[in-house]
Design a protein around this motif. Structure first.
Motif, PDB file in Angstrom:
ATOM      1  N   GLU A 262       2.574  13.507  24.597  1.00  0.00           N
ATOM      2  CA  GLU A 262       3.847  14.245  24.622  1.00  0.00           C
ATOM      3  C   GLU A 262       3.602  15.714  24.292  1.00  0.00           C
ATOM      4  N   LEU A 263       4.075  16.586  25.182  1.00  0.00           N
ATOM      5  CA  LEU A 263       3.882  18.021  25.011  1.00  0.00           C
ATOM      6  C   LEU A 263       5.157  18.667  24.479  1.00  0.00           C
ATOM      7  N   VAL A 264       4.984  19.513  23.449  1.00  0.00           N
ATOM      8  CA  VAL A 264       6.132  20.150  22.790  1.00  0.00           C
ATOM      9  C   VAL A 264       5.890  21.653  22.666  1.00  0.00           C
ATOM     10  N   SER A 265       6.986  22.408  22.693  1.00  0.00           N
ATOM     11  CA  SER A 265       6.845  23.862  22.532  1.00  0.00           C
ATOM     12  C   SER A 265       6.832  24.240  21.050  1.00  0.00           C
ATOM     13  N   ASP A 266       7.228  23.286  20.200  1.00  0.00           N
ATOM     14  CA  ASP A 266       7.264  23.521  18.754  1.00  0.00           C
ATOM     15  C   ASP A 266       7.077  22.178  18.054  1.00  0.00           C
ATOM     16  N   ARG A 267       6.024  22.063  17.265  1.00  0.00           N
ATOM     17  CA  ARG A 267       5.744  20.766  16.637  1.00  0.00           C
ATOM     18  C   ARG A 267       6.781  20.360  15.596  1.00  0.00           C
ATOM     19  N   LYS A 268       7.450  21.356  15.005  1.00  0.00           N
ATOM     20  CA  LYS A 268       8.462  21.025  13.984  1.00  0.00           C
ATOM     21  C   LYS A 268       9.727  20.477  14.628  1.00  0.00           C
ATOM     22  N   THR A 269      10.253  21.199  15.620  1.00  0.00           N
ATOM     23  CA  THR A 269      11.513  20.753  16.261  1.00  0.00           C
ATOM     24  C   THR A 269      11.257  19.707  17.341  1.00  0.00           C
ATOM     25  N   LYS A 270       9.989  19.597  17.787  1.00  0.00           N
ATOM     26  CA  LYS A 270       9.594  18.668  18.856  1.00  0.00           C
ATOM     27  C   LYS A 270      10.308  18.976  20.172  1.00  0.00           C
ATOM     28  N   ALA A 271      10.669  20.243  20.362  1.00  0.00           N
ATOM     29  CA  ALA A 271      11.327  20.654  21.614  1.00  0.00           C
ATOM     30  C   ALA A 271      10.370  20.410  22.778  1.00  0.00           C
ATOM     31  N   PRO A 272      10.871  19.848  23.880  1.00  0.00           N
ATOM     32  CA  PRO A 272       9.992  19.479  24.994  1.00  0.00           C
ATOM     33  C   PRO A 272       9.370  20.679  25.706  1.00  0.00           C
ATOM     34  N   ALA A 273       8.078  20.552  26.056  1.00  0.00           N
ATOM     35  CA  ALA A 273       7.388  21.597  26.823  1.00  0.00           C
ATOM     36  C   ALA A 273       7.285  21.118  28.275  1.00  0.00           C
ATOM     37  N   THR A 274       8.434  21.058  28.942  1.00  0.00           N
ATOM     38  CA  THR A 274       8.518  20.495  30.288  1.00  0.00           C
ATOM     39  C   THR A 274       7.671  21.270  31.296  1.00  0.00           C
ATOM     40  N   GLU A 275       7.763  22.593  31.255  1.00  0.00           N
ATOM     41  CA  GLU A 275       7.030  23.414  32.231  1.00  0.00           C
ATOM     42  C   GLU A 275       5.520  23.267  32.053  1.00  0.00           C
ATOM     43  N   ILE A 276       5.073  23.204  30.804  1.00  0.00           N
ATOM     44  CA  ILE A 276       3.639  23.060  30.552  1.00  0.00           C
ATOM     45  C   ILE A 276       3.159  21.691  31.037  1.00  0.00           C
ATOM     46  N   ALA A 277       3.974  20.649  30.791  1.00  0.00           N
ATOM     47  CA  ALA A 277       3.608  19.304  31.263  1.00  0.00           C
ATOM     48  C   ALA A 277       3.453  19.299  32.783  1.00  0.00           C
ATOM     49  N   ARG A 278       4.381  19.974  33.460  1.00  0.00           N
ATOM     50  CA  ARG A 278       4.302  20.047  34.932  1.00  0.00           C
ATOM     51  C   ARG A 278       3.036  20.795  35.352  1.00  0.00           C
ATOM     52  N   ALA A 279       2.740  21.897  34.649  1.00  0.00           N
ATOM     53  CA  ALA A 279       1.555  22.703  34.976  1.00  0.00           C
ATOM     54  C   ALA A 279       0.263  21.912  34.738  1.00  0.00           C
ATOM     55  N   VAL A 280       0.218  21.124  33.657  1.00  0.00           N
ATOM     56  CA  VAL A 280      -0.971  20.312  33.367  1.00  0.00           C
ATOM     57  C   VAL A 280      -1.124  19.221  34.429  1.00  0.00           C
ATOM     58  N   SER A 281      -0.011  18.569  34.764  1.00  0.00           N
ATOM     59  CA  SER A 281      -0.034  17.515  35.784  1.00  0.00           C
ATOM     60  C   SER A 281      -0.523  18.062  37.119  1.00  0.00           C
ATOM     61  N   ASN A 282       0.009  19.222  37.517  1.00  0.00           N
ATOM     62  CA  ASN A 282      -0.412  19.835  38.782  1.00  0.00           C
ATOM     63  C   ASN A 282      -1.856  20.312  38.726  1.00  0.00           C
ATOM     64  N   GLY A 283      -2.246  20.898  37.585  1.00  0.00           N
ATOM     65  CA  GLY A 283      -3.626  21.376  37.424  1.00  0.00           C
ATOM     66  C   GLY A 283      -4.620  20.235  37.503  1.00  0.00           C
ATOM     67  N   ALA A 284      -4.277  19.099  36.884  1.00  0.00           N
ATOM     68  CA  ALA A 284      -5.162  17.928  36.937  1.00  0.00           C
ATOM     69  C   ALA A 284      -5.252  17.416  38.380  1.00  0.00           C
ATOM     70  N   ARG A 285      -4.118  17.429  39.079  1.00  0.00           N
ATOM     71  CA  ARG A 285      -4.094  16.973  40.478  1.00  0.00           C
ATOM     72  C   ARG A 285      -5.018  17.833  41.340  1.00  0.00           C
ATOM     73  N   GLN A 286      -4.944  19.152  41.119  1.00  0.00           N
ATOM     74  CA  GLN A 286      -5.819  20.059  41.880  1.00  0.00           C
ATOM     75  C   GLN A 286      -7.292  19.788  41.575  1.00  0.00           C
ATOM     76  N   ARG A 287      -7.563  19.234  40.406  1.00  0.00           N
ATOM     77  CA  ARG A 287      -8.949  18.915  40.023  1.00  0.00           C
ATOM     78  C   ARG A 287      -9.293  17.453  40.346  1.00  0.00           C
ATOM     79  N   GLY A 288      -8.389  16.790  41.080  1.00  0.00           N
ATOM     80  CA  GLY A 288      -8.700  15.447  41.578  1.00  0.00           C
ATOM     81  C   GLY A 288      -8.275  14.290  40.699  1.00  0.00           C
ATOM     82  N   VAL A 289      -7.446  14.545  39.680  1.00  0.00           N
ATOM     83  CA  VAL A 289      -6.980  13.463  38.806  1.00  0.00           C
ATOM     84  C   VAL A 289      -5.448  13.402  38.853  1.00  0.00           C
TER      85      VAL A 289
END
Length: 333
Positions: A262-289
């Protein structure tokens, strides 16, 4: 009984329940997903609450997702199961106030599209007890997590120490071949044997059954359950080390080869880091995963590797994730 898909399995489970209880009221978890037919979409908040959904029907009663990571801070960890189960108690009380009762409680043994959520200890025991006291039926959806994927057990509901009244299974039983099944008690099967025959043209056909037996043989002979546990534990340990390096990783959770970060923009509030999750998912896809994002805010990286996943495969996944996180965090995506 054999059918062709997880949706058919859950549909048959509902027919069994109706024949046994004569009721329609459903208790399901928020953000649950149980299949593609209209009656299953009507009890899948992941579908009826999202774009294109028609909203909640009167017979669908939605309980809070028992997500320990997002539990109120003042709840002691050992009470999470009991505290989250209170949401189900409230739904039952509201039904009873109207002179009604639940027909069934249905949950994925590990809620998946809700964000790879692992039920707190004691949760299902508490909920099953409440539902059964009212004459309701308890159904475990093992379509994604059955057949040893969790490693520690053959079925994910076993991790909660419960025995459901009905278990549904889907994709893993045929390793992608259209095969699914429903298991129930003799008592419920007797109620279902009411003269309205159940017939399924292709359910349990010889080819599918041969496939199903071959899959069971491979899982057993190649000790894939043990593999799932060992590789899963290895991945979780490495992901937790990554969590120390990347503040955006709020929570790492998993059992066997069923994992979530689970990716968060702030560990205290646990606010979701939706854009980063999308970027990681897409980045992994570009690298074949390939990996998906799940949860109400699409901020949970979801990983369900094949059960033959090796240490070498795991190391490749780790290297790709590390490289992607570094690129995304450095790029401020």
């Amino acid at each position: 009984g054999f059918v062709n898909s997880g949706s058919e399995a859950n549909g048959l489970a509902l027919r069994l329940m109706r024949a046994h209880t004569g009721r329609e009221n459903a208790i399901v978890l928020d953000w649950a997903y149980h299949g593609t037919t209209q009656e299953l979409i009507d009890i899948s908040a992941y579908k009826f609450r999202r774009k294109g959904g028609k909203g909640q029907k009167p017979h669908a009663h939605v309980a809070t997702v028992p997500d320990s990571y997002h539990a109120p801070a003042d709840w002691p960890i050992e009470e999470h199961g009991k505290r989250f189960a209170e949401s189900v108690a409230e739904l039952i009380a509201a039904m009873r106030a109207k002179g009604e009762a639940p027909g069934f409680f249905l949950a994925e043994s590990i809620p998946s599209v809700a964000g790879q959520v692992f039920l707190p200890d004691g949760y299902l025991k508490e909920v099953y007890r409440m539902v059964r006291e009212t004459g309701g039926v308890c159904i475990a959806d093992e379509v994604q997590v059955g057949f040893g994927r969790v490693g520690s057990h053959w079925w994910a509901f076993e991790t909660q120490g419960v025995v459901p009244d009905i278990v549904t299974m889907g994709k893993p039983i045929g390793n992608g071949h259209p095969l699914a099944a429903v298991v129930t008690t003799r008592e419920i099967a007797s109620s279902f044997n009411n003269g309205m025959e159940f017939f399924n043209t292709f359910g349990g056909n010889p080819v599918s059954c041969a496939v199903g037996l071959a899959v069971l043989d491979v899982i057993e002979r190649q000790e894939l359950r043990r593999n799932a546990l060992e590789i899963g534990n290895y991945l979780i340990a490495v992901f937790r080390k990554m969590q120390m390096r990347y503040d955006v990783i709020g929570d790492v959770r998993g059992l066997g080869l069923f994992l979530g970060i689970e990716l968060v923009s702030d560990r205290k509030t646990k606010a979701p880091a939706t854009e980063i999750a999308r970027a990681v998912s897409n980045g992994a896809r570009q690298r074949g995963v390939l990996m998906g994002t799940e949860g109400p805010h699409d901020n949970v990286l979801k990983m369900r590797p094949p059960m033959i996943f090796s240490k070498r495969d795991a190391d490749h996944l780790i290297a790709v994730l590390d490289e992607t996180f570094m690129a995304v965090v450095a790029g401020g995506a």
